[in-house]
Write a protein that holds these residues in place. Structure first.
Motif, PDB file in Angstrom:
ATOM      1  N   HIS A   1       0.832  -1.206   0.000  1.00 28.07           N
ATOM      2  CA  HIS A   1       0.000   0.000   0.000  1.00 28.07           C
ATOM      3  C   HIS A   1       0.868   1.259   0.000  1.00 28.07           C
ATOM      4  O   HIS A   1       0.468   2.296   0.521  1.00 28.07           O
ATOM      5  CB  HIS A   1      -0.917  -0.018   1.212  1.00 28.07           C
ATOM      6  CG  HIS A   1      -1.628  -1.320   1.392  1.00 28.07           C
ATOM      7  ND1 HIS A   1      -2.724  -1.676   0.637  1.00 28.07           N
ATOM      8  CD2 HIS A   1      -1.369  -2.376   2.211  1.00 28.07           C
ATOM      9  CE1 HIS A   1      -3.127  -2.889   0.988  1.00 28.07           C
ATOM     10  NE2 HIS A   1      -2.324  -3.336   1.935  1.00 28.07           N
ATOM     11  N   ALA A   2       2.050   1.153  -0.600  1.00 27.99           N
ATOM     12  CA  ALA A   2       3.031   2.237  -0.547  1.00 27.99           C
ATOM     13  C   ALA A   2       2.523   3.522  -1.184  1.00 27.99           C
ATOM     14  O   ALA A   2       2.987   4.606  -0.850  1.00 27.99           O
ATOM     15  CB  ALA A   2       4.332   1.801  -1.221  1.00 27.99           C
ATOM     16  N   GLY A   3       1.560   3.428  -2.075  1.00 28.21           N
ATOM     17  CA  GLY A   3       1.036   4.632  -2.712  1.00 28.21           C
ATOM     18  C   GLY A   3      -0.058   5.324  -1.926  1.00 28.21           C
ATOM     19  O   GLY A   3      -0.624   6.309  -2.394  1.00 28.21           O
ATOM     20  N   SER A   4      -0.364   4.827  -0.732  1.00 27.75           N
ATOM     21  CA  SER A   4      -1.457   5.385   0.046  1.00 27.75           C
ATOM     22  C   SER A   4      -1.159   6.827   0.429  1.00 27.75           C
ATOM     23  O   SER A   4      -0.066   7.146   0.899  1.00 27.75           O
ATOM     24  CB  SER A   4      -1.679   4.560   1.322  1.00 27.75           C
ATOM     25  OG  SER A   4      -1.964   3.218   1.012  1.00 27.75           O
ATOM     26  N   SER A   5      -2.115   7.696   0.224  1.00 29.25           N
ATOM     27  CA  SER A   5      -1.948   9.081   0.658  1.00 29.25           C
ATOM     28  C   SER A   5      -2.084   9.149   2.162  1.00 29.25           C
ATOM     29  O   SER A   5      -2.803   8.355   2.779  1.00 29.25           O
ATOM     30  CB  SER A   5      -2.996   9.973  -0.008  1.00 29.25           C
ATOM     31  OG  SER A   5      -4.301   9.579   0.361  1.00 29.25           O
TER      32      SER A   5
ATOM     33  N   GLU B   1       3.373   8.467   5.835  1.00 28.26           N
ATOM     34  CA  GLU B   1       4.757   8.886   5.648  1.00 28.26           C
ATOM     35  C   GLU B   1       5.660   8.071   6.559  1.00 28.26           C
ATOM     36  O   GLU B   1       5.218   7.537   7.581  1.00 28.26           O
ATOM     37  CB  GLU B   1       4.923  10.378   5.960  1.00 28.26           C
ATOM     38  CG  GLU B   1       4.118  11.309   5.079  1.00 28.26           C
ATOM     39  CD  GLU B   1       4.445  12.766   5.350  1.00 28.26           C
ATOM     40  OE1 GLU B   1       5.627  13.088   5.582  1.00 28.26           O
ATOM     41  OE2 GLU B   1       3.503  13.585   5.344  1.00 28.26           O
TER      42      GLU B   1
END
Length: 202
Positions: A102-106, A109
């Motif tokens: 899920h590295a692209g989750s907004s 950080e």
């Protein structure tokens, strides 16, 4: 300016989880009533008593960001990119994951040192509260003099062993009188201000 507040369901002897990282009876109050409280993400609803539901909604409304540690992140798979509280979170870790589904989750950080994690969370939160996860993260934030308050959802059990709310010995620290006390079925919700803060660079 953001404030930093730790929060955890805690046994009478200071544990927030059993040795296998499961909460055991510490989360029983999340299903002690008839008020459905919806989570963000894919976790099922809580069913709280009216007193706990009002307490929970107030806490949730106060939050602007969270700071969590790598252990909790790994145990939950980072909540698949959406924390149940519905707010962004910063993961404090020496080794950010090279690959995460899920590295692209907004709103997610990674920070490799405490000052960076707190700075990022404060920037996101603005004038709201930064929630600080119990365990090593809360311990580090307290030791850095950056913790404004300690919240305890106190469950009337003794676990005897497990993961502690604060993980390291330190000098005695007196908290202020409770700023909030909410008595509910199976839990007492408490909030204590931290006295004599000495913030880094302050």
């Amino acid at each position: 300016m953001a404030t930093f507040v730790s929060s955890a369901s805690t046994s009478l002897d200071g544990f927030v989880a059993l040795p296998d990282d499961t909460p055991g009876p510490l989360f029983d109050w999340y299903d002690a009533g008839d008020v459905a409280v919806q989570n963000a993400g894919d976790l099922p609803d809580f069913h709280l008593t009216p007193a706990s539901a009002a307490h929970w909604h107030a806490w949730r409304a106060s939050l602007g960001c969270l700071v969590v540690g790598r252990r909790l992140f790994d145990l939950t798979d980072g909540w698949r990119g959406e924390h149940p509280l519905g707010v962004p979170f910063v993961v404090l870790t020496h080794s950010p994951p090279a690959a995460w589904a899920h590295a692209g989750s907004s709103g997610v950080e990674f920070a490799t040192d405490l000052d960076d994690a707190l700075g990022r969370a404060a920037a996101v939160a603005g004038d709201a509260v930064v929630g600080v996860a119990a365990g090593q993260v809360a311990t580090q934030v307290l030791a850095a003099g950056a913790l404004d308050a300690v919240r305890v959802d106190l469950v009337p059990v003794f676990l005897g062993r497990g993961r502690r709310y604060f993980t390291a010995d330190g000098p005695p620290l007196r908290l202020g009188d409770p700023s909030s006390v909410v008595v509910a079925t199976g839990v007492t919700h408490l909030s204590f201000p931290v006295r004599s803060l000495s913030r880094p660079g302050g």
